[in-house]
Design a protein around this motif. Structure first.
Motif, mmCIF file in Angstrom:
data_model
loop_
_atom_site.group_PDB
_atom_site.id
_atom_site.type_symbol
_atom_site.label_atom_id
_atom_site.label_comp_id
_atom_site.label_asym_id
_atom_site.label_seq_id
_atom_site.Cartn_x
_atom_site.Cartn_y
_atom_site.Cartn_z
ATOM 1 N N GLN A 83 0.843 -1.197 0.000
ATOM 2 C CA GLN A 83 0.000 0.000 0.000
ATOM 3 C C GLN A 83 0.878 1.248 0.000
ATOM 4 O OE1 GLN A 83 -3.385 -0.061 -0.051
ATOM 5 N NE2 GLN A 83 -3.368 -2.318 -0.034
ATOM 6 N N LYS A 84 0.419 2.264 -0.700
ATOM 7 C CA LYS A 84 1.102 3.567 -0.644
ATOM 8 C C LYS A 84 0.400 4.406 0.433
ATOM 9 C CE LYS A 84 3.094 4.424 -5.223
ATOM 10 N NZ LYS A 84 3.850 3.182 -5.050
ATOM 11 N N VAL A 85 1.086 4.569 1.570
ATOM 12 C CA VAL A 85 0.487 5.286 2.696
ATOM 13 C C VAL A 85 1.130 6.661 2.832
ATOM 14 C CG1 VAL A 85 -0.018 5.234 5.161
ATOM 15 C CG2 VAL A 85 0.119 3.075 3.873
ATOM 16 N N ALA A 86 0.317 7.695 2.711
ATOM 17 C CA ALA A 86 0.830 9.050 2.922
ATOM 18 C C ALA A 86 0.620 9.449 4.373
ATOM 19 C CB ALA A 86 0.109 10.021 1.994
ATOM 20 N N LEU A 87 1.716 9.769 5.064
ATOM 21 C CA LEU A 87 1.621 10.296 6.430
ATOM 22 C C LEU A 87 1.725 11.810 6.337
ATOM 23 C CD1 LEU A 87 3.876 7.873 8.561
ATOM 24 C CD2 LEU A 87 1.448 7.699 7.981
ATOM 25 N N VAL A 88 0.700 12.513 6.817
ATOM 26 C CA VAL A 88 0.612 13.953 6.590
ATOM 27 C C VAL A 88 0.524 14.709 7.901
ATOM 28 C CG1 VAL A 88 -0.716 15.772 5.441
ATOM 29 C CG2 VAL A 88 -0.646 13.449 4.460
ATOM 30 N N GLY A 89 1.350 15.733 8.066
ATOM 31 C CA GLY A 89 1.216 16.595 9.249
ATOM 32 C C GLY A 89 2.552 16.840 9.916
#
Lengths: 309, 309, 309
Positions: free
Chosen positions: A157-163
């Motif tokens: 999975q391509k997981v974007a962690l944002v913040g």
């Protein structure tokens, strides 16, 4: 054969991959029980202590719920006001006392290392529910469970962690856990809040996964399978001015998701403040309340396992 | 056939007369169980969430008691301090979260309409335990139950409603409920706090009952079968000066009751402050603590009914 | 035949010696159950109310634990903030209300005599968990239980009571209870905080025991079988200046215990602040956390007995 009886759950990194697998698998079993009978009685007569020195809605109430759904009881407090802490009692003495009352202890305390200290003093399994900005392993476990349930698998999975990927150390742990299970990652943060170099380097060296880093959300939305947004936590910032500059940096709304994959899921540990527009709530993207739901079977799995049931 | 499974209890006016009858009749059944076995286990494995954003003794603890007497468990809080509300979480997100944990939700929140909002967001039955000065339907239900139990019937009783009949909107609901069950009414209030014209007109038009209005308590004591006193609620007054003028307007003591009927009963939702002299507590007139007791079987009936048991 | 069903536990002096014996003996039975099965269900369907108007960790949570270990449920609060007390409700009305909900009531309230008042108003057994500086009988019962368990018997033990023996009225009660069971006593306090003359005189007249008084701890350590230290309670001092002068008067550390008997035990009701050096915690002298543990079987014995089970 995995056996977690008596184990302290202090940080995710102290759990082996097969132990995590075991917990996720038991959580799936408990989810079935929740959907069918609604509860079991395997922890009848057992007592969970919830010692929360800092506010919480989800973590505290989902642990209490999990314990009740397992047939057990709960003692504790949701703030230090009504306790002997106001008479000057330190954490160590409270732990040594509660050790005599409860069979398992869930603790949230503002000081880093407090859960580890508790584990050293207590003969009961200690579950860390947040020790300052340090660790919150049961959150990471339910994050993994959510992605597996909602996407079928974590691997690839391509997981974007944002913040805030700098101060938000739970993001470091989540990145580690995702890497452990073979997810590719996209880190999105303001320049000043980017993932520390040593974390990124470790992940790249240790695991065969892809990591990319961006400052603009727009660039990555179309590629992501999972968008994991975190609250910029005011209370963790050393400098309030720095907080003010970045607090509204990323806000997910329908416009932002215009070019997203159809089966993208948006996650958030909650509480959210500005990060996700409520217009998303009734779309198929929104899985953050479902994510809160998954906290119940995951915490049931943890409680039952450390109590050897 | 009345079926309240899954129903939200937001305001009394949304309940049909036969639904109210059904709840009162089930409450009588539960009262028998309370007196005989003391409890049942029909809600084993079920969870009630009590989300109280404002202080409460009777409503919160009687709901918790009712749930335990039915064999169920309880999660929740008695104030927003230890929750994510202090991190900026709004009511909607809390409701959507708790919806994942509990089987039924009892809520008290200062904002009018908050319970209705909760009902719109939640898949669980919502029980309104007070939304500002708006509605408090379970209080009205136990008031009806009390009069029926203590006087044999509601129909034809002369019920004096005394106190703030303007801002105290639960008094409007109580008047409606009493009219629905055929009670005659005497409204006693200071000129500035009298029952709004539209309420009185509606009741007279819709129901064949007698309504009289007075400002002096002395004039009506000898005629009343039920004296229902309400606290003048400081926190609901827009103008503190107006509160000061009327707060001590009516005080019931033995002197006031000199010419009362022998079987007059005095009711009060409690807490009282100045309204009833403690010298009344041990007389046969005093039924306000009995009234608090009746809250248990009535709330057991509500919980069991909305959970379909 | 001792029967405590329905009895209020307001002060230790109101209990006869055979009633105390009975409670200690039942506590021993419950301790066996705790060690074997962990719990029983003899109070299934029963409700304990814990009304704590002042902070507490041990007393409140050990009562809640005891009730759960007996299969019962708990309602209540750990501070007056979320209750009708903030709307002006007095203790009497709260008690008369809770009397309708719970089967037994445990109360801590800052005013002396509050528990006695509660007992007069309530039809349920009232258990005093501290009414100001007046009485705390369940603490004394667990102190007796601890000495008997750890030393085999109370009779003939040399028990040193150390600290504020003037304002700390629970020390007066403990001295009385120890005398009743034949312990010899050594009182150690600063001149200004010594045991009141009338207490000492009564004990010497009534019981055939030895009492000595000292101001220096060093003089008595080698003779004592039990060292019972109490916290100098700032909140009970009429004059803060007096508190500052004596707060650090006695501190137990390994140095102080150099010449102590090998089987000396050190007790403390907790919370401690400065009175015992943590270096003692892992020595065989330290029994103060074990003492907290004994609170569970002792409170189980009290709850079961006053509820007639």
């Amino acid at each position: 054969m995995v056996n977690l009886k008596g184990k302290d759950i202090i940080s995710l990194r102290e759990l082996k991959k097969d132990e995590i697998e075991y917990l996720l698998s038991r959580a799936a079993d408990f989810e079935k029980i929740l959907q069918k009978e609604g509860y079991t009685n395997i922890l009848e007569g057992k007592i969970l202590a919830t010692l929360f020195y800092e506010p919480s809605t989800r973590t505290r109430l989902s642990f209490v719920t999990a314990m009740h759904r397992l047939g057990g009881n709960v003692i504790g407090f949701s703030g230090p006001e009504g306790t002997s802490a106001v008479k000057g009692e330190n954490l160590s003495d409270t732990i040594r006392t509660i050790d005599n009352y409860a069979d398992v202890i869930a603790i949230r305390h503002p000081e880093e290392g407090s859960a580890k200290l508790a584990a050293q003093l207590s003969t009961r399994p200690i579950i860390n529910c947040g020790d300052g900005s340090h660790a919150h392993p049961t959150q990471t476990l339910l994050d993994l469970y959510t992605i597996r349930k909602e996407k079928g698998k974590i691997n690839g999975q391509k997981v974007a962690l944002v913040g805030d990927l700098k101060y938000g150390r739970t993001a470091h742990t989540l990145a580690y856990a995702l890497a452990l299970f073979g997810a590719d990652m996209i880190f999105v943060s303001p320049e000043s809040l980017s993932m520390p170099k040593d974390v990124t380097t470790e992940l790249k060296d240790k695991f065969e996964i892809e990591i990319k880093e961006y400052t603009k959300l727009e660039n990555i939305v179309k590629d992501a399978d999972v968008l994991y947004i975190t609250r910029i936590q005011k209370e963790r910032f050393p400098d309030p001015g720095e907080y003010e500059k970045v607090k509204g940096a990323y806000k997910i709304d329908l416009n932002v998701l215009e070019n997203a994959k159809k089966d993208l899921i948006v996650l958030h540990p909650l509480p959210r403040v500005y990060e996700i527009d409520p217009e998303l709530d009734n779309t198929k993207f929104a899985k953050y309340f479902k994510q809160a739901y998954y906290g119940i079977p995951v915490r049931m799995a943890i409680l039952a396992s450390v109590l050897g049931k």
